[in-house]
Enzyme design. Structure first.
Site, PDB file in Angstrom:
ATOM      1  N   LYS A   1       1.002  -1.308  -0.140  1.00 25.70           N
ATOM      2  CA  LYS A   1       0.046  -0.004   0.098  1.00 25.70           C
ATOM      3  C   LYS A   1       0.934   1.194   0.065  1.00 25.70           C
ATOM      4  O   LYS A   1       1.548   1.642   0.840  1.00 25.70           O
ATOM      5  CB  LYS A   1      -0.856   0.068   1.187  1.00 25.70           C
ATOM      6  CG  LYS A   1      -2.118   1.120   0.839  1.00 25.70           C
ATOM      7  CD  LYS A   1      -2.457   1.954   2.137  1.00 25.70           C
ATOM      8  CE  LYS A   1      -1.860   2.802   3.037  1.00 25.70           C
ATOM      9  NZ  LYS A   1      -1.646   4.175   2.028  1.00 25.70           N
TER      10      LYS A   1
ATOM     11  N   CYS B   1      14.316  10.854   5.500  1.00 28.16           N
ATOM     12  CA  CYS B   1      14.410  10.360   6.880  1.00 28.16           C
ATOM     13  C   CYS B   1      15.857  10.518   7.548  1.00 28.16           C
ATOM     14  O   CYS B   1      15.778  10.937   8.621  1.00 28.16           O
ATOM     15  CB  CYS B   1      13.940   8.998   6.850  1.00 28.16           C
ATOM     16  SG  CYS B   1      14.768   7.867   5.756  1.00 28.16           S
TER      17      CYS B   1
HETATM   18  P1  NAD Z   1       3.220   8.511   7.439  1.00 30.08           P
HETATM   19  O1  NAD Z   1       3.505   7.960   8.707  1.00 30.08           O
HETATM   20  O2  NAD Z   1       2.202   9.551   7.357  1.00 30.08           O
HETATM   21  O3  NAD Z   1       2.411   7.439   6.216  1.00 30.08           O
HETATM   22  C1  NAD Z   1       3.231   6.586   5.829  1.00 30.08           C
HETATM   23  C2  NAD Z   1       2.293   5.398   5.485  1.00 30.08           C
HETATM   24  O4  NAD Z   1       1.501   5.026   6.491  1.00 30.08           O
HETATM   25  C3  NAD Z   1       1.349   5.915   4.410  1.00 30.08           C
HETATM   26  O5  NAD Z   1       1.122   4.621   3.135  1.00 30.08           O
HETATM   27  C4  NAD Z   1       0.009   6.247   4.888  1.00 30.08           C
HETATM   28  O6  NAD Z   1      -1.187   5.980   4.231  1.00 30.08           O
HETATM   29  C5  NAD Z   1       0.109   5.113   6.128  1.00 30.08           C
HETATM   30  N1  NAD Z   1      -0.794   5.545   7.265  1.00 30.08           N
HETATM   31  C6  NAD Z   1      -1.029   6.925   7.797  1.00 30.08           C
HETATM   32  N2  NAD Z   1      -1.689   6.879   8.674  1.00 30.08           N
HETATM   33  C7  NAD Z   1      -2.005   5.567   9.032  1.00 30.08           C
HETATM   34  C8  NAD Z   1      -2.867   5.094   9.990  1.00 30.08           C
HETATM   35  N3  NAD Z   1      -3.711   5.599  11.013  1.00 30.08           N
HETATM   36  N4  NAD Z   1      -3.076   3.639   9.962  1.00 30.08           N
HETATM   37  C9  NAD Z   1      -2.495   2.982   8.951  1.00 30.08           C
HETATM   38  N5  NAD Z   1      -1.639   3.446   8.029  1.00 30.08           N
HETATM   39  C10 NAD Z   1      -1.293   4.766   8.048  1.00 30.08           C
HETATM   40  O7  NAD Z   1       4.361   9.195   6.754  1.00 30.08           O
HETATM   41  P2  NAD Z   1       4.787   9.902   5.302  1.00 30.08           P
HETATM   42  O8  NAD Z   1       4.245  11.288   5.682  1.00 30.08           O
HETATM   43  O9  NAD Z   1       4.210   9.042   4.071  1.00 30.08           O
HETATM   44  O10 NAD Z   1       6.233  10.090   5.480  1.00 30.08           O
HETATM   45  C11 NAD Z   1       7.210  10.738   6.318  1.00 30.08           C
HETATM   46  C12 NAD Z   1       7.585  10.013   7.239  1.00 30.08           C
HETATM   47  O11 NAD Z   1       8.306   8.772   6.789  1.00 30.08           O
HETATM   48  C13 NAD Z   1       8.786  10.694   7.923  1.00 30.08           C
HETATM   49  O12 NAD Z   1       8.734  10.391   9.276  1.00 30.08           O
HETATM   50  C14 NAD Z   1      10.080  10.047   7.508  1.00 30.08           C
HETATM   51  O13 NAD Z   1      10.924  10.134   8.505  1.00 30.08           O
HETATM   52  C15 NAD Z   1       9.574   8.660   7.239  1.00 30.08           C
HETATM   53  N6  NAD Z   1      10.527   7.821   6.593  1.00 30.08           N
HETATM   54  C16 NAD Z   1      11.154   6.850   7.230  1.00 30.08           C
HETATM   55  C17 NAD Z   1      12.443   6.312   6.532  1.00 30.08           C
HETATM   56  C18 NAD Z   1      13.281   4.978   6.906  1.00 30.08           C
HETATM   57  O14 NAD Z   1      13.840   4.382   6.241  1.00 30.08           O
HETATM   58  N7  NAD Z   1      13.369   5.280   8.500  1.00 30.08           N
HETATM   59  C19 NAD Z   1      12.346   6.144   5.023  1.00 30.08           C
HETATM   60  C20 NAD Z   1      11.475   7.122   4.675  1.00 30.08           C
HETATM   61  C21 NAD Z   1      10.566   8.112   5.125  1.00 30.08           C
END
Ligand code: NAD
Length: 493
Positions: free
Chosen positions: A190, A300
């Site tokens: 997803k 990230c």
């Molecule tokens: P996010 O956590 O808002 O969303 C990530 C995913 O989770 C999306 O697919 C979203 O639809 C889903 N999601 C959101 N709310 C949800 C819920 N309540 N229940 C289930 N799924 C849900 O993050 P984002 O804004 O897409 O990305 C940014 C974040 O990702 C930053 O914090 C960044 O640091 C992190 N990130 C981490 C890495 C790593 O490898 N550590 C890499 C890239 C990004």
């Protein structure tokens, strides 16, 4: 390939017909007619109306993955065959590199040249790497007495759901999907609701490359509905998540409230970049500026805290400012652009709120801070110095092009500052003193520490976090540990 011009990319964008349907059980699936709108960050206008997955589509995708696993069509295939399928998938990604890079740039706003040169190269390489290792893994036969034979085999865990963010929509997907498939698992992916189009295309490409139906499914939809449905699903065995720390907590709860599925978390960061007084200040500044502004700062691992020795702070900061001001903000489809648009209006507003908060707290704004006056979600590269360790800007992830400069006077103070966040994803150390580099690298709690460089690596090194940046590792052979279980078979002879 000859480099495409701005006009070439604009022409291709005008002709692009993004895939807007789910990929379930080897076929397009339009869902029940419910859709949502993807907005293009480059102009703030609607880009596409993909199908929106609810419980029904998630159930269908998980059931397809379950069947493909339980019938053995994928897990019982000879590993070399699985490997060949993944290599064909890598070939298909390379053959569609231009279209996929364009889709990524349009849906999430990064420069198309970076999508093409960096993201798509990484994605194809990832599928190829796991395709190549699929048949090179060796199980164990531990020593036993003469009347027994013990075997420890790595068994695929079953159905893997991968929920990923928008900043590297295909790379983050590949880091989960490729090792899970190589291990013999089946997958439901997803993507983030901001960037579903490239992933939907990837689903169809997998089928075109010959993956059997149900092995790799993609559903588009929102986190609190489709993501939650996967997190709670009783037939998902492993949930591999990359995203924010806040949503990572939800997935642990979903697992506790359902089938105790294993949850692997790659989360946020607030990475320190430590510059000691003996470092090459210009190399450190160039790398610091590149690291924090690359991908609009939506990284990230972004080195968003520059911890610099007070004796060289002014010199290093000036060199960072020079590079920040030289960045070319513009249309992501223009090859001359070095900084594109932030992913959404909501995210731009969040980043601006961090900037306003830092100003109110007394940090000194050295450059940037303003929205760029053009349609779309563009923000100037922003640098603050005189950031105190207790300010929000020193502790909270901004996930945008905003650098906080802090100073220190001793190595111990640098280490203390480096560790003074809830995160532990990455860190940088700049010094010519080998002992100091080792001491600091061992003392900073971070999954990756770069010495005299930043963001370097290869598929054969693991990537992941400590503390609230998550656990488990993507990339390398270690990633396979997330998708396999050791099984002991004890045979009496
Ligand atoms: P996010 O956590 O808002 O969303 C990530 C995913 O989770 C999306 O697919 C979203 O639809 C889903 N999601 C959101 N709310 C949800 C819920 N309540 N229940 C289930 N799924 C849900 O993050 P984002 O804004 O897409 O990305 C940014 C974040 O990702 C930053 O914090 C960044 O640091 C992190 N990130 C981490 C890495 C790593 O490898 N550590 C890499 C890239 C990004």
């Amino acid at each position: 390939m000859a480099r495409l011009s701005h006009q070439d990319w604009l022409d291709r964008a005008a002709r692009l017909r993004p895939v807007t349907v789910h990929h379930i059980d080897g076929a397009d699936h339009a869902g029940d007619g419910d859709t949502f709108t993807v907005i293009a960050p480059r102009d703030g206008r609607p880009l596409a109306e993909p199908a929106r997955a609810g419980q029904r589509e998630v159930d269908l995708a998980v059931a397809a993955a379950r069947r493909a696993f339980d019938t053995g069509v994928w897990p019982r295939l000879a590993p070399a065959e699985r490997g060949r399928a993944l290599i064909r998938f890598a070939d298909a990604i390379e053959a569609h590199r231009e279209e996929l890079a364009l889709t990524v740039a349009l849906e999430m706003g990064k420069p198309v040249t970076e999508a093409y040169d960096i993201e798509l190269r990484a994605v194809a390489a990832c599928f190829r790497w796991y395709g190549e290792v699929a048949d090179k893994l060796i199980d164990e036969a531990p020593q036993t007495g003469p009347d027994a034979l013990a075997l420890v085999t790595r068994e695929p865990v079953g159905v893997v759901a991968a929920v990923v963010p928008w900043n590297f929509p295909l790379t983050m997907a590949a880091w989960k999907v490729a090792p899970a498939l190589a291990a013999g698992c089946t997958v439901v992916l997803k993507p983030a609701e901001q960037s579903p189009l490239s992933a939907l295309r990837l689903g169809r490409l997998g089928a075109e490359a010959g993956l059997p139906p149900g092995v790799f499914n993609v559903v588009a939809g929102e986190g609190p509905t489709a993501g939650r449905a996967l997190g709670l699903h009783p037939d998902v065995d492993v949930l591999a998540f990359t995203g924010s720390t806040a949503v990572g907590r939800h997935f642990l709860r979903y697992a506790a409230d359902s089938n105790l599925k294993r949850v692997w978390l790659e989360l946020g960061g607030k990475s320190p970049n430590i510059v000691l007084p003996d470092a090459d200040p210009i190399a450190a500044a160039a790398s610091a500026a590149w690291g924090v502004f690359f991908n609009q700062g939506e990284m990230c691992t972004a080195p968003s805290r520059l911890l610099v020795h007070s004796s060289i702070a002014e010199h290093v900061t000036d060199a960072v400012l020079e590079r920040a001001r030289a960045l070319r903000i513009g249309d992501p489809l223009d090859p001359a652009t070095t900084m594109g648009a932030l992913v959404s209006a909501a995210h731009l507003a969040r980043v601006r709120a961090h900037i306003a908060g830092a100003q109110a707290a007394g940090a000194r704004l050295r450059t940037g801070g303003e929205r760029v006056d053009r349609p779309g979600h563009f923000l100037e590269p922003t640098v603050f110095d005189r950031v105190a360790p207790d300010m929000a800007l020193a502790r909270e992830e901004v996930f945008g092009p905003v650098l906080a400069v802090l100073t220190f006077d001793t190595e111990d103070e640098a280490i203390r500052l480096a560790n003074a966040t809830e995160y532990g994803l990455a860190a940088g150390v700049w010094t010519t003193n080998l002992s100091a580099a080792h001491r600091i690298s061992r003392s900073v709690r971070a999954g990756t520490v770069w010495v005299n460089c930043y963001e370097e690596g290869g598929l054969n090194v693991p990537f992941g976090g400590m503390k609230q940046s998550g656990h488990g590792r993507d990339k390398s052979l270690h990633a396979l540990e997330k998708y396999t279980d050791p099984k002991t078979t004890w045979i009496r002879l």
